[in-house]
Motif scaffolding. Structure first.
Motif, PDB file in Angstrom:
ATOM      1  N   GLU A  20       0.491  -1.259  -0.379  1.00  0.00           N
ATOM      2  CA  GLU A  20      -0.132   0.258   0.052  1.00  0.00           C
ATOM      3  C   GLU A  20       0.964   1.625   0.071  1.00  0.00           C
ATOM      4  O   GLU A  20       1.719   1.227   0.294  1.00  0.00           O
ATOM      5  N   CYS A  54      -4.448  -3.668  -2.278  1.00  0.00           N
ATOM      6  CA  CYS A  54      -3.013  -4.972  -2.117  1.00  0.00           C
ATOM      7  C   CYS A  54      -3.241  -6.126  -1.510  1.00  0.00           C
ATOM      8  O   CYS A  54      -2.639  -7.007  -2.463  1.00  0.00           O
ATOM      9  N   GLU A  55      -3.736  -6.130  -0.187  1.00  0.00           N
ATOM     10  CA  GLU A  55      -3.960  -7.591  -0.161  1.00  0.00           C
ATOM     11  C   GLU A  55      -4.661  -8.163  -1.303  1.00  0.00           C
ATOM     12  O   GLU A  55      -4.579  -9.451  -1.490  1.00  0.00           O
ATOM     13  N   GLU A  56      -5.852  -7.942  -1.546  1.00  0.00           N
ATOM     14  CA  GLU A  56      -6.606  -8.634  -2.404  1.00  0.00           C
ATOM     15  C   GLU A  56      -5.744  -8.753  -3.604  1.00  0.00           C
ATOM     16  O   GLU A  56      -5.810 -10.576  -4.003  1.00  0.00           O
ATOM     17  N   ASN A  64      -2.817  -8.788  -3.510  1.00  0.00           N
ATOM     18  CA  ASN A  64      -1.545 -10.485  -3.754  1.00  0.00           C
ATOM     19  C   ASN A  64      -2.285 -11.753  -3.474  1.00  0.00           C
ATOM     20  O   ASN A  64      -1.768 -12.678  -3.721  1.00  0.00           O
ATOM     21  N   ARG A  65      -3.802 -11.741  -3.160  1.00  0.00           N
ATOM     22  CA  ARG A  65      -4.024 -12.775  -2.821  1.00  0.00           C
ATOM     23  C   ARG A  65      -4.352 -14.125  -3.753  1.00  0.00           C
ATOM     24  O   ARG A  65      -3.948 -14.953  -4.785  1.00  0.00           O
TER      25      ARG A  65
END
Lengths: 101, 292
Positions: B213, B282-284, B286-287
Protein backbone atom coordinates in the motif's frame (compact mmCIF):
# COMPACT_ATOMS: atom_id res chain seq x y z
CA UNK A 1 18.96 33.52 -11.42
CA UNK A 2 18.71 36.67 -9.31
CA UNK A 3 20.87 36.58 -6.20
CA UNK A 4 21.13 38.86 -3.19
CA UNK A 5 21.99 38.69 0.49
CA UNK A 6 20.24 40.61 3.27
CA UNK A 7 21.41 41.04 6.84
CA UNK A 8 18.46 41.80 9.13
CA UNK A 9 18.28 42.59 12.83
CA UNK A 10 16.61 39.80 14.80
CA UNK A 11 16.33 38.63 18.41
CA UNK A 12 19.08 36.03 19.15
CA UNK A 13 17.92 32.48 18.44
CA UNK A 14 17.65 29.83 21.11
CA UNK A 15 19.77 26.76 20.30
CA UNK A 16 19.00 25.64 16.77
CA UNK A 17 20.44 22.93 14.60
CA UNK A 18 21.06 22.79 10.86
CA UNK A 19 17.86 22.03 8.94
CA UNK A 20 16.59 21.86 5.40
CA UNK A 21 12.97 22.44 4.48
CA UNK A 22 11.14 22.39 1.16
CA UNK A 23 11.99 21.22 -2.33
CA UNK A 24 13.17 23.20 -5.36
CA UNK A 25 10.29 22.64 -7.75
CA UNK A 26 8.00 24.94 -9.68
CA UNK A 27 6.33 27.40 -7.28
CA UNK A 28 8.30 26.03 -4.37
CA UNK A 29 11.65 26.60 -2.63
CA UNK A 30 14.13 25.11 -0.19
CA UNK A 31 15.44 26.83 2.91
CA UNK A 32 18.67 25.77 4.60
CA UNK A 33 19.08 26.95 8.20
CA UNK A 34 22.62 27.19 9.63
CA UNK A 35 24.48 29.13 12.31
CA UNK A 36 26.63 32.15 11.62
CA UNK A 37 28.66 34.40 13.85
CA UNK A 38 26.65 37.58 14.55
CA UNK A 39 24.23 36.98 17.41
CA UNK A 40 21.64 39.69 16.81
CA UNK A 41 21.43 39.52 13.03
CA UNK A 42 19.95 37.05 10.58
CA UNK A 43 21.71 36.65 7.26
CA UNK A 44 19.50 35.58 4.37
CA UNK A 45 20.91 34.57 1.01
CA UNK A 46 18.37 34.34 -1.79
CA UNK A 47 18.79 32.73 -5.20
CA UNK A 48 15.59 32.96 -7.22
CA UNK A 49 14.54 32.13 -10.76
CA UNK A 50 11.96 34.95 -10.72
CA UNK A 51 13.73 38.22 -11.54
CA UNK A 52 12.60 41.66 -10.41
CA UNK A 53 10.80 40.88 -7.16
CA UNK A 54 13.44 42.02 -4.65
CA UNK A 55 11.06 44.52 -2.99
CA UNK A 56 8.58 41.76 -2.20
CA UNK A 57 11.35 39.45 -0.96
CA UNK A 58 12.57 42.18 1.39
CA UNK A 59 9.06 42.70 2.78
CA UNK A 60 8.56 38.96 3.41
CA UNK A 61 12.03 38.45 4.89
CA UNK A 62 11.73 41.52 7.14
CA UNK A 63 8.46 40.14 8.52
CA UNK A 64 10.20 36.81 9.19
CA UNK A 65 13.16 38.41 11.00
CA UNK A 66 10.80 40.51 13.11
CA UNK A 67 8.46 37.68 14.07
CA UNK A 68 11.06 34.98 14.84
CA UNK A 69 14.07 34.74 17.11
CA UNK A 70 16.38 34.30 14.13
CA UNK A 71 19.49 36.18 15.31
CA UNK A 72 22.70 34.21 14.63
CA UNK A 73 21.15 32.24 11.81
CA UNK A 74 22.05 32.07 8.17
CA UNK A 75 19.16 31.14 5.90
CA UNK A 76 20.00 30.10 2.35
CA UNK A 77 17.14 29.95 -0.12
CA UNK A 78 16.94 28.24 -3.51
CA UNK A 79 13.71 29.43 -5.07
CA UNK A 80 11.87 28.29 -8.19
CA UNK A 81 9.19 30.97 -8.32
CA UNK A 82 7.33 30.48 -5.03
CA UNK A 83 4.62 33.01 -4.11
CA UNK A 84 5.21 35.23 -1.03
CA UNK A 85 2.76 33.12 1.02
CA UNK A 86 4.69 29.93 0.24
CA UNK A 87 8.01 31.64 1.07
CA UNK A 88 6.62 32.74 4.46
CA UNK A 89 5.29 29.26 5.17
CA UNK A 90 8.59 27.53 4.30
CA UNK A 91 10.62 29.98 6.38
CA UNK A 92 8.41 29.28 9.40
CA UNK A 93 8.57 25.50 8.79
CA UNK A 94 12.36 25.58 8.43
CA UNK A 95 12.63 27.58 11.66
CA UNK A 96 10.35 25.11 13.44
CA UNK A 97 12.30 22.05 12.19
CA UNK A 98 15.60 23.69 13.20
CA UNK A 99 14.24 24.25 16.70
CA UNK A 100 12.74 20.78 17.16
CA UNK A 101 14.48 18.66 19.83
CA UNK B 1 1.64 8.66 5.93
CA UNK B 2 1.55 8.51 2.11
CA UNK B 3 4.87 7.48 0.54
CA UNK B 4 3.78 9.05 -2.76
CA UNK B 5 3.26 12.50 -1.25
CA UNK B 6 6.29 12.54 1.07
CA UNK B 7 9.57 14.23 0.19
CA UNK B 8 12.76 12.17 -0.17
CA UNK B 9 13.93 13.15 3.31
CA UNK B 10 10.57 12.41 4.92
CA UNK B 11 10.64 8.95 3.31
CA UNK B 12 14.07 8.21 4.77
CA UNK B 13 13.07 9.39 8.25
CA UNK B 14 9.89 7.30 8.12
CA UNK B 15 11.62 4.15 6.87
CA UNK B 16 14.59 3.91 9.19
CA UNK B 17 14.82 3.55 12.98
CA UNK B 18 14.28 6.91 14.69
CA UNK B 19 17.43 8.99 15.09
CA UNK B 20 19.72 6.62 13.18
CA UNK B 21 20.06 8.43 9.83
CA UNK B 22 23.50 9.95 9.28
CA UNK B 23 23.73 11.80 6.01
CA UNK B 24 26.82 11.83 3.77
CA UNK B 25 27.44 15.04 1.78
CA UNK B 26 24.62 16.88 3.64
CA UNK B 27 23.00 20.01 2.14
CA UNK B 28 25.24 22.35 4.12
CA UNK B 29 28.18 21.08 2.04
CA UNK B 30 26.45 22.65 -0.96
CA UNK B 31 27.54 19.98 -3.45
CA UNK B 32 25.41 21.51 -6.18
CA UNK B 33 25.35 20.94 -9.92
CA UNK B 34 27.95 22.91 -11.91
CA UNK B 35 25.95 22.22 -15.09
CA UNK B 36 22.69 23.73 -13.80
CA UNK B 37 24.69 26.73 -12.53
CA UNK B 38 26.16 27.27 -16.00
CA UNK B 39 22.65 27.17 -17.45
CA UNK B 40 21.52 29.66 -14.78
CA UNK B 41 18.87 27.17 -13.61
CA UNK B 42 17.74 26.70 -9.99
CA UNK B 43 20.04 24.56 -7.84
CA UNK B 44 19.31 22.32 -4.89
CA UNK B 45 21.77 22.03 -1.99
CA UNK B 46 21.64 18.23 -2.19
CA UNK B 47 21.31 18.06 -6.01
CA UNK B 48 18.06 16.14 -5.55
CA UNK B 49 19.27 13.12 -3.59
CA UNK B 50 19.97 12.37 0.07
CA UNK B 51 22.40 9.54 0.89
CA UNK B 52 23.61 8.10 4.17
CA UNK B 53 23.72 5.27 6.67
CA UNK B 54 21.01 4.21 9.08
CA UNK B 55 19.48 1.23 10.84
CA UNK B 56 16.32 -0.57 9.90
CA UNK B 57 14.91 -2.72 12.66
CA UNK B 58 18.40 -2.65 14.15
CA UNK B 59 20.17 -3.83 10.99
CA UNK B 60 22.80 -1.60 9.41
CA UNK B 61 21.78 -0.26 6.00
CA UNK B 62 22.94 2.33 3.50
CA UNK B 63 20.16 4.36 1.93
CA UNK B 64 19.67 6.83 -0.93
CA UNK B 65 16.47 8.76 -1.66
CA UNK B 66 15.88 10.71 -4.84
CA UNK B 67 13.73 13.82 -4.66
CA UNK B 68 11.32 13.34 -7.56
CA UNK B 69 10.11 16.91 -7.46
CA UNK B 70 13.55 18.45 -8.16
CA UNK B 71 13.95 18.27 -11.95
CA UNK B 72 11.95 15.02 -11.98
CA UNK B 73 14.47 13.25 -9.75
CA UNK B 74 16.85 13.32 -12.68
CA UNK B 75 20.40 12.03 -12.38
CA UNK B 76 23.00 14.72 -12.95
CA UNK B 77 26.72 14.41 -12.40
CA UNK B 78 26.72 15.22 -8.66
CA UNK B 79 23.43 13.41 -7.99
CA UNK B 80 24.79 10.28 -9.68
CA UNK B 81 28.17 10.53 -7.95
CA UNK B 82 26.43 10.56 -4.55
CA UNK B 83 24.57 7.32 -5.33
CA UNK B 84 27.63 5.70 -6.85
CA UNK B 85 29.73 6.80 -3.85
CA UNK B 86 27.16 5.27 -1.50
CA UNK B 87 27.38 1.95 -3.36
CA UNK B 88 31.18 2.05 -3.25
CA UNK B 89 30.97 2.69 0.47
CA UNK B 90 28.89 -0.46 0.85
CA UNK B 91 32.00 -2.44 -0.14
CA UNK B 92 33.80 -1.27 3.02
CA UNK B 93 30.85 -0.87 5.42
CA UNK B 94 29.18 -4.14 4.39
CA UNK B 95 25.62 -3.21 5.41
CA UNK B 96 22.80 -5.77 5.55
CA UNK B 97 21.29 -4.11 2.49
CA UNK B 98 21.43 -0.98 0.37
CA UNK B 99 18.04 0.68 -0.10
CA UNK B 100 17.55 2.85 -3.18
CA UNK B 101 14.41 5.01 -2.94
CA UNK B 102 14.03 5.63 -6.63
CA UNK B 103 11.89 8.52 -7.89
CA UNK B 104 13.35 9.55 -11.21
CA UNK B 105 12.74 10.13 -14.90
CA UNK B 106 16.34 9.03 -15.60
CA UNK B 107 19.29 11.06 -16.83
CA UNK B 108 19.14 14.83 -16.32
CA UNK B 109 19.10 16.01 -19.89
CA UNK B 110 20.76 19.33 -18.99
CA UNK B 111 23.83 17.33 -18.02
CA UNK B 112 23.76 14.96 -20.98
CA UNK B 113 26.92 12.84 -21.09
CA UNK B 114 27.85 13.47 -17.45
CA UNK B 115 24.45 12.12 -16.42
CA UNK B 116 24.73 9.09 -18.71
CA UNK B 117 28.17 8.28 -17.36
CA UNK B 118 26.84 8.66 -13.80
CA UNK B 119 24.09 6.10 -14.50
CA UNK B 120 26.53 3.60 -15.97
CA UNK B 121 28.80 4.06 -12.94
CA UNK B 122 25.81 3.38 -10.65
CA UNK B 123 25.03 0.18 -12.57
CA UNK B 124 28.60 -1.05 -12.35
CA UNK B 125 28.84 -0.23 -8.63
CA UNK B 126 25.52 -1.99 -8.03
CA UNK B 127 26.69 -5.18 -9.74
CA UNK B 128 29.89 -5.01 -7.71
CA UNK B 129 28.14 -4.95 -4.32
CA UNK B 130 25.82 -7.76 -5.38
CA UNK B 131 28.81 -9.84 -6.44
CA UNK B 132 30.17 -9.19 -2.93
CA UNK B 133 26.94 -10.59 -1.43
CA UNK B 134 25.28 -7.31 -0.43
CA UNK B 135 21.64 -7.15 -1.57
CA UNK B 136 20.18 -3.97 -3.07
CA UNK B 137 16.49 -3.10 -2.78
CA UNK B 138 14.68 -0.61 -5.00
CA UNK B 139 11.64 1.14 -3.52
CA UNK B 140 9.39 2.70 -6.15
CA UNK B 141 6.32 4.68 -5.15
CA UNK B 142 6.92 8.33 -6.01
CA UNK B 143 5.38 10.65 -8.59
CA UNK B 144 8.32 10.45 -10.99
CA UNK B 145 8.41 6.63 -10.95
CA UNK B 146 11.52 4.76 -12.14
CA UNK B 147 12.27 5.50 -15.78
CA UNK B 148 15.18 5.65 -18.19
CA UNK B 149 18.50 4.68 -16.64
CA UNK B 150 16.92 4.50 -13.19
CA UNK B 151 14.41 1.99 -14.57
CA UNK B 152 17.38 -0.20 -15.49
CA UNK B 153 18.98 0.39 -12.09
CA UNK B 154 15.70 -0.66 -10.45
CA UNK B 155 15.64 -3.92 -12.38
CA UNK B 156 19.25 -4.64 -11.41
CA UNK B 157 18.25 -4.62 -7.75
CA UNK B 158 17.64 -7.92 -5.97
CA UNK B 159 14.25 -6.82 -4.70
CA UNK B 160 11.82 -4.26 -6.08
CA UNK B 161 9.15 -2.99 -3.68
CA UNK B 162 6.41 -1.01 -5.40
CA UNK B 163 3.10 0.60 -4.56
CA UNK B 164 0.31 0.76 -7.11
CA UNK B 165 1.16 4.45 -7.57
CA UNK B 166 4.77 3.62 -8.47
CA UNK B 167 5.68 3.25 -12.15
CA UNK B 168 8.54 1.35 -13.70
CA UNK B 169 9.63 1.34 -17.32
CA UNK B 170 12.43 2.34 -19.67
CA UNK B 171 11.03 5.04 -21.99
CA UNK B 172 8.47 7.23 -20.24
CA UNK B 173 4.95 7.66 -21.66
CA UNK B 174 5.67 11.15 -23.07
CA UNK B 175 8.82 9.88 -24.76
CA UNK B 176 6.98 7.00 -26.43
CA UNK B 177 4.20 9.31 -27.60
CA UNK B 178 6.69 11.84 -28.99
CA UNK B 179 8.69 9.24 -30.89
CA UNK B 180 5.98 6.80 -32.03
CA UNK B 181 2.84 8.93 -32.09
CA UNK B 182 -0.30 9.13 -29.98
CA UNK B 183 -1.80 6.09 -31.74
CA UNK B 184 1.01 4.00 -30.24
CA UNK B 185 0.71 5.35 -26.72
CA UNK B 186 -1.47 8.15 -25.36
CA UNK B 187 0.49 9.61 -22.47
CA UNK B 188 -2.52 11.71 -21.40
CA UNK B 189 -4.53 8.55 -20.73
CA UNK B 190 -3.47 8.16 -17.11
CA UNK B 191 -5.40 4.94 -16.54
CA UNK B 192 -3.60 3.38 -19.52
CA UNK B 193 -0.21 4.67 -18.33
CA UNK B 194 -0.73 3.05 -14.93
CA UNK B 195 -2.08 -0.20 -16.39
CA UNK B 196 1.06 -0.47 -18.53
CA UNK B 197 3.76 0.82 -16.15
CA UNK B 198 2.20 0.80 -12.65
CA UNK B 199 2.94 -1.33 -9.61
CA UNK B 200 0.12 -3.82 -10.15
CA UNK B 201 1.29 -4.65 -13.66
CA UNK B 202 4.94 -4.93 -12.61
CA UNK B 203 4.02 -7.16 -9.69
CA UNK B 204 1.93 -9.46 -11.92
CA UNK B 205 4.92 -9.76 -14.27
CA UNK B 206 7.24 -10.56 -11.37
CA UNK B 207 9.40 -7.48 -12.00
CA UNK B 208 8.33 -6.07 -8.65
CA UNK B 209 8.91 -8.62 -5.89
CA UNK B 210 6.44 -6.96 -3.48
CA UNK B 211 3.34 -4.82 -3.93
CA UNK B 212 2.54 -2.67 -0.90
CA UNK B 213 0.00 0.00 0.00
CA UNK B 214 1.03 3.62 -0.48
CA UNK B 215 2.30 4.22 3.04
CA UNK B 216 5.79 4.65 4.46
CA UNK B 217 5.22 1.99 7.18
CA UNK B 218 4.12 -0.51 4.48
CA UNK B 219 7.38 0.07 2.55
CA UNK B 220 9.34 -0.25 5.80
CA UNK B 221 7.64 -3.52 6.72
CA UNK B 222 8.35 -5.01 3.27
CA UNK B 223 12.01 -3.89 3.33
CA UNK B 224 12.48 -5.38 6.82
CA UNK B 225 10.90 -8.68 5.82
CA UNK B 226 12.98 -8.95 2.63
CA UNK B 227 16.17 -8.08 4.48
CA UNK B 228 15.48 -10.85 6.98
CA UNK B 229 14.77 -13.33 4.19
CA UNK B 230 18.14 -12.41 2.64
CA UNK B 231 19.80 -13.36 5.95
CA UNK B 232 18.31 -16.83 5.57
CA UNK B 233 19.11 -17.05 1.86
CA UNK B 234 22.29 -15.05 1.16
CA UNK B 235 23.00 -14.01 -2.41
CA UNK B 236 24.79 -16.71 -4.33
CA UNK B 237 26.51 -16.22 -7.65
CA UNK B 238 24.25 -17.28 -10.50
CA UNK B 239 25.58 -20.12 -12.62
CA UNK B 240 25.54 -19.98 -16.39
CA UNK B 241 22.72 -22.50 -16.24
CA UNK B 242 20.60 -20.16 -14.03
CA UNK B 243 21.25 -17.22 -16.34
CA UNK B 244 20.23 -19.22 -19.41
CA UNK B 245 17.06 -20.27 -17.62
CA UNK B 246 16.26 -16.63 -16.80
CA UNK B 247 16.87 -15.72 -20.42
CA UNK B 248 14.57 -18.45 -21.61
CA UNK B 249 11.81 -17.38 -19.21
CA UNK B 250 12.05 -13.81 -20.45
CA UNK B 251 11.97 -14.95 -24.09
CA UNK B 252 8.86 -17.02 -23.41
CA UNK B 253 7.24 -14.04 -21.71
CA UNK B 254 7.95 -11.74 -24.64
CA UNK B 255 6.24 -14.25 -26.95
CA UNK B 256 3.33 -14.85 -24.54
CA UNK B 257 2.48 -11.14 -24.38
CA UNK B 258 3.68 -10.06 -27.83
CA UNK B 259 0.15 -9.06 -28.88
CA UNK B 260 -0.84 -7.47 -25.56
CA UNK B 261 -1.84 -3.83 -25.90
CA UNK B 262 -2.76 -3.29 -22.27
CA UNK B 263 -1.91 -4.48 -18.76
CA UNK B 264 -5.24 -6.31 -18.57
CA UNK B 265 -3.82 -9.15 -20.71
CA UNK B 266 -1.10 -9.75 -18.09
CA UNK B 267 -3.59 -9.69 -15.22
CA UNK B 268 -5.82 -12.13 -17.11
CA UNK B 269 -2.88 -14.52 -17.36
CA UNK B 270 -1.41 -14.08 -13.89
CA UNK B 271 -4.33 -13.56 -11.48
CA UNK B 272 -7.00 -16.00 -10.36
CA UNK B 273 -9.61 -13.28 -10.91
CA UNK B 274 -8.70 -10.32 -13.14
CA UNK B 275 -11.92 -8.32 -12.76
CA UNK B 276 -11.76 -4.74 -11.46
CA UNK B 277 -8.02 -5.00 -10.79
CA UNK B 278 -7.39 -1.23 -10.72
CA UNK B 279 -9.96 -0.90 -7.91
CA UNK B 280 -8.83 -3.66 -5.54
CA UNK B 281 -6.42 -3.07 -2.67
CA UNK B 282 -2.97 -4.66 -2.36
CA UNK B 283 -4.11 -7.38 -0.01
CA UNK B 284 -6.77 -8.57 -2.46
CA UNK B 285 -4.34 -8.24 -5.39
CA UNK B 286 -1.64 -10.25 -3.64
CA UNK B 287 -4.21 -12.89 -2.66
CA UNK B 288 -5.37 -13.28 -6.28
CA UNK B 289 -1.76 -13.46 -7.47
CA UNK B 290 -0.92 -16.20 -4.99
CA UNK B 291 -4.14 -18.09 -5.76
CA UNK B 292 -3.03 -18.61 -9.37
Amino acid sequence: MEKFTLTLKSVPAESLRTALCGVVSSGNLEVLVEHHGVEDACEIEVSTSAHGFRDIWEAVLNDFAREHKAGGLRLSINDAGATPAVVSLRLSQAFEIAGAP
Amino acid sequence: MSYFEASARTRILGLVDAGTFQEFCPPEMRQTSPHLARLDAPLSFDDGVAVGRARLSGHRILIAAQEGRFNGGSVGEVHGAKIRGLLDRAMTERPSAVLLLIDSGGVRLHEANAGLIAISEIMRALLRIQAAGIPAFALVGGASGAFGGMGIVTRLCNEVIMSEQGRLSLSGPEVIETVKGVEEFDSKDRALVWRVTGGKLRRAQGEATRLVEDSIPAFRAAAKELMESHFLHPLAEKSLHDLLEDQERLSERSIEFSDARDGQAVWDARLSDSSRVPEIDCEEFNRRLLAK
